[in-house]
Design a protein around this motif. Structure first.
Motif, PDB file in Angstrom:
ATOM      1  N   GLY A  28      52.086 -43.840 -69.057  1.00 50.71           N
ATOM      2  CA  GLY A  28      50.846 -43.740 -69.808  1.00 50.71           C
ATOM      3  C   GLY A  28      50.546 -42.359 -70.329  1.00 50.71           C
ATOM      4  N   GLU A  29      51.306 -41.375 -69.883  1.00 51.87           N
ATOM      5  CA  GLU A  29      51.071 -40.010 -70.354  1.00 51.87           C
ATOM      6  C   GLU A  29      51.839 -39.754 -71.639  1.00 51.87           C
ATOM      7  OE1 GLU A  29      51.877 -37.169 -67.390  1.00 51.87           O
ATOM      8  OE2 GLU A  29      50.630 -38.099 -65.856  1.00 51.87           O
ATOM      9  N   GLU A  30      51.300 -38.870 -72.436  1.00 49.61           N
ATOM     10  CA  GLU A  30      51.923 -38.553 -73.721  1.00 49.61           C
ATOM     11  C   GLU A  30      53.198 -37.751 -73.500  1.00 49.61           C
ATOM     12  OE1 GLU A  30      50.829 -36.265 -77.923  1.00 49.61           O
ATOM     13  OE2 GLU A  30      49.329 -36.507 -76.313  1.00 49.61           O
ATOM     14  N   THR A  31      54.240 -38.103 -74.214  1.00 49.92           N
ATOM     15  CA  THR A  31      55.507 -37.403 -74.089  1.00 49.92           C
ATOM     16  C   THR A  31      55.384 -36.009 -74.678  1.00 49.92           C
ATOM     17  OG1 THR A  31      56.681 -39.496 -74.287  1.00 49.92           O
ATOM     18  CG2 THR A  31      57.963 -37.473 -74.644  1.00 49.92           C
ATOM     19  N   PRO A  32      55.738 -35.015 -73.909  1.00 54.13           N
ATOM     20  CA  PRO A  32      55.612 -33.643 -74.427  1.00 54.13           C
ATOM     21  C   PRO A  32      56.608 -33.393 -75.548  1.00 54.13           C
ATOM     22  CG  PRO A  32      56.801 -33.625 -72.351  1.00 54.13           C
ATOM     23  CD  PRO A  32      56.324 -35.035 -72.555  1.00 54.13           C
ATOM     24  N   PRO A  33      56.331 -32.423 -76.392  1.00 51.71           N
ATOM     25  CA  PRO A  33      57.283 -32.096 -77.451  1.00 51.71           C
ATOM     26  C   PRO A  33      58.592 -31.590 -76.860  1.00 51.71           C
ATOM     27  CG  PRO A  33      55.591 -30.404 -77.266  1.00 51.71           C
ATOM     28  CD  PRO A  33      55.180 -31.529 -76.381  1.00 51.71           C
ATOM     29  N   PRO A  34      59.679 -31.679 -77.625  1.00 53.18           N
ATOM     30  CA  PRO A  34      60.970 -31.227 -77.102  1.00 53.18           C
ATOM     31  C   PRO A  34      60.932 -29.747 -76.741  1.00 53.18           C
ATOM     32  CG  PRO A  34      61.072 -31.579 -79.480  1.00 53.18           C
ATOM     33  CD  PRO A  34      59.768 -32.146 -79.008  1.00 53.18           C
ATOM     34  N   LEU A  35      61.638 -29.400 -75.670  1.00 53.11           N
ATOM     35  CA  LEU A  35      61.680 -28.012 -75.245  1.00 53.11           C
ATOM     36  C   LEU A  35      62.452 -27.196 -76.271  1.00 53.11           C
ATOM     37  CD1 LEU A  35      62.401 -28.433 -71.434  1.00 53.11           C
ATOM     38  CD2 LEU A  35      60.209 -27.979 -72.551  1.00 53.11           C
ATOM     39  N   ALA A  36      61.869 -26.103 -76.688  1.00 53.46           N
ATOM     40  CA  ALA A  36      62.492 -25.234 -77.686  1.00 53.46           C
ATOM     41  C   ALA A  36      62.677 -23.857 -77.090  1.00 53.46           C
ATOM     42  CB  ALA A  36      61.623 -25.161 -78.944  1.00 53.46           C
ATOM     43  N   PRO A  37      63.734 -23.172 -77.468  1.00 61.17           N
ATOM     44  CA  PRO A  37      63.978 -21.839 -76.912  1.00 61.17           C
ATOM     45  C   PRO A  37      63.084 -20.784 -77.542  1.00 61.17           C
ATOM     46  CG  PRO A  37      65.656 -22.360 -78.521  1.00 61.17           C
ATOM     47  CD  PRO A  37      64.792 -23.591 -78.396  1.00 61.17           C
ATOM     48  N   LEU A  38      63.042 -19.651 -76.898  1.00 55.87           N
ATOM     49  CA  LEU A  38      62.410 -18.457 -77.475  1.00 55.87           C
ATOM     50  C   LEU A  38      63.511 -17.628 -78.118  1.00 55.87           C
ATOM     51  CD1 LEU A  38      59.861 -16.580 -77.716  1.00 55.87           C
ATOM     52  CD2 LEU A  38      60.697 -15.454 -75.647  1.00 55.87           C
ATOM     53  N   LEU A  39      63.312 -17.257 -79.363  1.00 56.87           N
ATOM     54  CA  LEU A  39      64.286 -16.435 -80.085  1.00 56.87           C
ATOM     55  C   LEU A  39      63.943 -14.964 -79.893  1.00 56.87           C
ATOM     56  CD1 LEU A  39      66.646 -16.066 -82.093  1.00 56.87           C
ATOM     57  CD2 LEU A  39      64.966 -16.289 -83.946  1.00 56.87           C
ATOM     58  N   VAL A  40      64.872 -14.192 -79.379  1.00 54.19           N
ATOM     59  CA  VAL A  40      64.734 -12.743 -79.245  1.00 54.19           C
ATOM     60  C   VAL A  40      65.683 -12.096 -80.242  1.00 54.19           C
ATOM     61  CG1 VAL A  40      65.020 -10.752 -77.731  1.00 54.19           C
ATOM     62  CG2 VAL A  40      64.086 -12.878 -76.812  1.00 54.19           C
ATOM     63  N   VAL A  41      65.151 -11.305 -81.148  1.00 54.07           N
ATOM     64  CA  VAL A  41      65.958 -10.611 -82.157  1.00 54.07           C
ATOM     65  C   VAL A  41      65.938  -9.132 -81.817  1.00 54.07           C
ATOM     66  CG1 VAL A  41      66.267 -10.128 -84.604  1.00 54.07           C
ATOM     67  CG2 VAL A  41      65.401 -12.361 -83.870  1.00 54.07           C
ATOM     68  N   LEU A  42      67.108  -8.621 -81.479  1.00 55.20           N
ATOM     69  CA  LEU A  42      67.211  -7.250 -80.975  1.00 55.20           C
ATOM     70  C   LEU A  42      68.164  -6.455 -81.862  1.00 55.20           C
ATOM     71  CD1 LEU A  42      65.995  -5.731 -78.574  1.00 55.20           C
ATOM     72  CD2 LEU A  42      68.041  -6.267 -77.265  1.00 55.20           C
ATOM     73  N   GLY A  43      67.648  -5.387 -82.447  1.00 60.34           N
ATOM     74  CA  GLY A  43      68.463  -4.522 -83.298  1.00 60.34           C
ATOM     75  C   GLY A  43      68.300  -3.068 -82.894  1.00 60.34           C
ATOM     76  N   GLY A  44      68.270  -2.200 -83.896  1.00 61.20           N
ATOM     77  CA  GLY A  44      68.104  -0.772 -83.618  1.00 61.20           C
ATOM     78  C   GLY A  44      69.429  -0.045 -83.567  1.00 61.20           C
ATOM     79  N   GLY A  45      69.333   1.271 -83.427  1.00 65.48           N
ATOM     80  CA  GLY A  45      70.538   2.100 -83.429  1.00 65.48           C
ATOM     81  C   GLY A  45      70.276   3.470 -82.849  1.00 65.48           C
ATOM     82  N   SER A  89      63.033 -22.747 -82.823  1.00 69.22           N
ATOM     83  CA  SER A  89      62.486 -21.960 -81.706  1.00 69.22           C
ATOM     84  C   SER A  89      60.976 -22.111 -81.647  1.00 69.22           C
ATOM     85  CB  SER A  89      62.853 -20.484 -81.861  1.00 69.22           C
ATOM     86  OG  SER A  89      64.259 -20.304 -81.896  1.00 69.22           O
ATOM     87  N   ARG A  90      60.446 -21.908 -80.459  1.00 66.36           N
ATOM     88  CA  ARG A  90      58.988 -21.977 -80.277  1.00 66.36           C
ATOM     89  C   ARG A  90      58.315 -20.665 -80.629  1.00 66.36           C
ATOM     90  NH1 ARG A  90      55.956 -19.897 -76.324  1.00 66.36           N
ATOM     91  NH2 ARG A  90      56.929 -18.652 -74.691  1.00 66.36           N
ATOM     92  N   GLY A  91      59.098 -19.605 -80.761  1.00 66.64           N
ATOM     93  CA  GLY A  91      58.544 -18.305 -81.094  1.00 66.64           C
ATOM     94  C   GLY A  91      59.646 -17.271 -81.193  1.00 66.64           C
ATOM     95  N   VAL A  92      59.250 -16.047 -81.508  1.00 67.82           N
ATOM     96  CA  VAL A  92      60.227 -14.968 -81.692  1.00 67.82           C
ATOM     97  C   VAL A  92      59.670 -13.681 -81.106  1.00 67.82           C
ATOM     98  CG1 VAL A  92      59.338 -14.338 -83.983  1.00 67.82           C
ATOM     99  CG2 VAL A  92      61.698 -13.763 -83.376  1.00 67.82           C
ATOM    100  N   LEU A  93      60.543 -12.892 -80.522  1.00 71.77           N
ATOM    101  CA  LEU A  93      60.232 -11.532 -80.056  1.00 71.77           C
ATOM    102  C   LEU A  93      61.212 -10.601 -80.751  1.00 71.77           C
ATOM    103  CD1 LEU A  93      59.449 -10.383 -76.460  1.00 71.77           C
ATOM    104  CD2 LEU A  93      61.037  -9.089 -77.855  1.00 71.77           C
ATOM    105  N   TRP A  94      60.669  -9.607 -81.469  1.00 68.82           N
ATOM    106  CA  TRP A  94      61.514  -8.736 -82.295  1.00 68.82           C
ATOM    107  C   TRP A  94      61.391  -7.280 -81.862  1.00 68.82           C
ATOM    108  CZ3 TRP A  94      59.423  -5.538 -86.584  1.00 68.82           C
ATOM    109  CH2 TRP A  94      60.434  -4.800 -87.219  1.00 68.82           C
TER     110      TRP A  94
END
Length: 772
Positions: free
Chosen positions: A393-410, A648-653
């Motif tokens: 009877g409970e609502e099915t949660p949305p599919p699990l999505a990863p968190l995208l981490v974008v890492l650059g720099g130099g 992805s559910r979100g991003v960290l840059w």
């Protein structure tokens, strides 16, 4: 380096952040009727070293240039945000708030002979060069005489150091504006007004006739005892300038005397070949008036002061009748340094608590990522706990999505490149710890110099000439492989760049042929596809070491460009060839409104002067051959990032994806941020609907080819930008930076915590379980 990585790997994300969340804050202590020290965060100005480029004219008679803090409009707004912490401290009804700050580094003190007369000291204080004289091994100056009193040696030295440090006095106006409704008075206090008559100042502060008074103390970086390091150097010897004269270079011979000259007055050949005469030395009095008094920066001596000396000093200036009861640590920049007043222990030392700026920064970061250890009761949910199954009877949660981490720099090719690279590896490891809290997992996309160095050091694939031979460091290679093992062991997956935009390296070419050409040669620009490189890595996996008695390998997917951990030798598969035209498909929408460009323009319609005007795409078995330098990510990499964002559910840059210092190589970073902005605002949903309609119309023309499954509908919940450089770049990369959920304002502070580094200024703060 490997040991540092192993030690960092032992710390969970809870170990890194949670201790800072259970510290006393200014709201959890009673400051009514107390004297409060408040450390103001000026870390956003720390990059101004030296402050000479931001100097303002001093209105003194001598019109001497002195460093002063001048603020740009965006910096004024940052300052106003940080000054709100003073209002928070005033709300508790303290007697007075003493605002302190540590900014800049003074020039080394000059080692000079001890003065033989009191007048020498007085003269030193008015020296235009403004640099400290250290007499012998920190020996005291001559004793004052009744007829000519001299300042305390500490004040004399501080006054001279302040001529190479920025004064905080210009901040007084901003404090008055922000605190005009909460403070009864706002006053600037120089070192001389404070320490020249400490008893009088303490009596003034402790006067209980008025409360909520604010005193802005002068820059405390002028005291080595506060910073814990004393830097000295000998006086720099400046070659004297010959005096200007109208006399001939060689005086005429006396009458009746020809010396060694001939009868016609001409010089002999010996005289012609003789070296020119040295100019006469200037008198000592003239030197002292005309030559600047500067330290020799090539011979700087650094002496670490013992804590006993530092704490004795702190007790002298903060003790006696002043004795502040609390110190509000509200500066990430200062908390990362071993500052005496923040970390020292002496009789009557104040209780240290966290200020609202630090509290807000940490709380917002934890809340944005929904980390489970910041609830009201301070309880902690175990890492890796998965929610209970959905009942009937409970609502099915949305599919699990990863968190995208974008890492650059130099910055890894600089003189301190190994240290910078090691710090980035620790940050990569710290962000990978998010897998212990993200039920959908974490996908880490690599860009910038970080991707090149990790592929070279960790995976054994050097790309072009971006990393010189001098940086092929075995210790860094071991650290890179250890980091990859620990990151992949956590369950995180890496996304490597599929293609790279490169520029021809003409530094070693003969430029003589170009000298005669009226038009300088433009280096070629090419995009190299890395499919062949990944295929070679897939067929010959790289060992990352042992885990629980089993050898682990980096398993690379040559088609998707992903890297994961495989226990034991992975099954080697035959990789089908991929042609560049199949791999590099330009997005239909290559540009967005404003100055933000979605991708490099097509080659048939290049922007004049852009890399695309000379760009060609070609495969290479060695990835990027020698003679080419990697400058930016390519179109295929942008497409991979675009797909990762949709799933992805979100991003960290953190960190640019190309050589951002050059405007030509900002395309990859700008295109990525443009896609993030569309994902946050929902503009990309309309584009996806149009694409779906076009696909439905052309479904009959697919010749029986299987269609790729559409991306699942994933809510894009969060976007974070961390690091000072990324936070500064964001307003220039997107039209509305406010759509980001979290943009770090702490500079290196939050990054240090994520690396697993304890900040001394926070470690010294009291926890809520301690009794005071």
């Amino acid at each position: 380096a490997v040991t540092e990585i192993q030690e960092a790997a032992m710390l969970s994300l809870h170990d890194r952040l949670h201790p800072c969340l259970e510290l006393h804050t200014v709201d959890t202590v009673e400051v009514g009727g107390a004297v409060v020290l408040y450390e103001l965060d000026l870390g956003f100005l720390a990059a101004r070293t030296p402050f000479i480029s931001h100097m303002a004219k001093n209105n003194s008679k001598k019109n001497v240039d002195v460093p002063m803090i001048t603020l740009e409009p965006e910096e004024e707004e940052q300052l106003r945000q940080r000054l709100q912490g003073i209002n928070a401290a005033l709300e508790g009804g303290p007697l007075a708030v003493l605002v302190t700050a540590h900014i800049g580094e003074p020039m080394p003190d000059i080692m000079m002979p001890a003065p033989t007369h009191v007048a020498d000291v007085t003269s030193a204080l008015s020296d235009d060069a403004g640099l400290t004289h250290t007499h012998g091994a920190d020996r005291a100056m001559s004793s004052p005489t009744p007829s000519m009193p001299i300042p305390d040696p500490m004040l004399a030295a501080a006054a001279l150091r302040m001529k190479s440090l920025p004064s905080l006095e210009p901040l007084l106006k901003h404090i008055g504006d922000v605190c005009q409704e909460t403070a009864t008075s706002v006053e600037f206090v120089s070192h001389e007004s404070w320490l020249g008559d400490a008893d009088r100042f303490a009596e003034k502060v402790r006067n209980d006739n008025d409360e909520k008074r604010v005193y802005l103390l002068e820059n405390l970086s002028a005291f080595p005892e506060e910073l814990g390091v004393h830097r000295t150097a000998p006086r720099r010897v400046v070659a004297p300038t010959p005096p200007t004269s109208t006399e001939p270079a060689h005086p005429a011979a006396k009458p009746g005397s020809r010396g060694k000259e001939g009868k016609d007055g001409r010089k002999s050949a010996e005289q012609k070949n003789a070296p020119a005469a040295e100019p006469p030395a200037l008198p000592e009095t003239q030197k002292s008036e005309e030559e600047p008094l500067l330290p020799d920066l090539t011979a700087v001596s650094i002496r670490t002061l013992p804590w006993a000396t530092r704490e004795w000093w702190a007790e002298q200036i903060f003790g006696a009748d002043l004795r502040p009861e609390f110190l509000v640590q509200d500066s990430f920049y200062a908390a990362g340094r071993q500052i005496t007043s923040h970390s020292g222990i002496w009789l009557g030392a104040p209780q240290r608590v966290v200020g609202p700026f630090i509290e807000r920064e940490l709380g917002a970061f934890v809340e944005a990522l929904s980390l489970p250890f910041n609830d009201a009761e301070g309880t902690y949910v175990e890492e890796g706990v998965v929610a209970a199954d959905v009942g009937e009877g409970e609502e099915t949660p949305p599919p699990l999505a990863p968190l995208l981490v974008v890492l650059g720099g130099g910055g890894f090719s600089s003189q301190m490149g190994d240290t910078v690279f090691l710090q980035k590896l620790k940050l990569l490891l710290g962000l990978a710890k998010l897998t212990q809290h993200e039920k959908g997992g974490v996908l880490i996309a690599l860009g910038g110099e970080l991707a090149l160095f990790l592929m070279s050091y960790g995976l054994g694939r050097r790309l072009g000439g971006t990393m010189p031979e001098s940086h092929q460091n075995e210790a860094m290679g071991s650290a890179a492989r250890e980091t990859l093992k620990e990151v992949l062991r956590l369950g995180a997956k890496l996304l490597l760049p599929l293609d790279l935009v490169c520029e021809e390296d003409r530094s070693g070419l003969d430029k003589s042929s170009d000298a005669d050409s009226p038009i300088p040669a433009v280096p070629d620009v090419k995009t190299f596809v890395l499919h062949s490189t990944f295929a070679a890595m897939q067929s010959a996996p790289v060992s990352l070491g042992m885990v629980d008695g089993h050898e682990c390998f980096a398993e690379v997917d040559a088609v998707r460009g992903t890297c994961s951990l495989c226990v034991g030798p992975p099954l080697v598969q035959t990789v089908p060839p991929v042609h560049p035209e199949d791999e590099l498909v330009m997005p239909e929408s290559a540009a967005v409104e404003g100055d933000v460009v979605g991708a490099l323009p097509p080659a048939e319609n290049p922007v004049e002067g852009s890399p695309a005007a000379h760009d060609t795409t070609e495969p290479s078995e060695e990835g990027v051959p020698q003679g080419w330098k990697v400058r930016d990510i390519g179109a295929a990499t942008l497409q991979a990032l675009d797909k990762a964002l949709r799933r992805s559910r979100g991003v960290l840059w953190n960190g640019a994806l190309g050589v951002f210092e050059d405007e030509r190589w900002q395309q990859g970073t700008r295109a990525f941020i443009a896609r993030v902005e569309k994902r946050l605002t929902g503009d990309e949903e309309d584009e996806e609907e149009e694409e779906d309609e076009d696909e439905d119309e052309d479904e009959d023309d697919d010749d029986g080819k299987p269609r790729e499954e559409p991306d699942p509908e994933i809510d894009f919940e969060v976007a974070l930008a961390i690091g000072s450089d990324s936070a500064k770049l964001l307003p220039s990369l997107m039209q509305d930076p406010s759509v980001f959920t979290f943009v770090s304002q702490s500079g290196e502070g939050l990054l240090q915590l994520l690396r697993g580094v304890q900040l001394p200024g926070l470690t010294a703060c009291s926890t809520r379980t301690e009794a005071h």
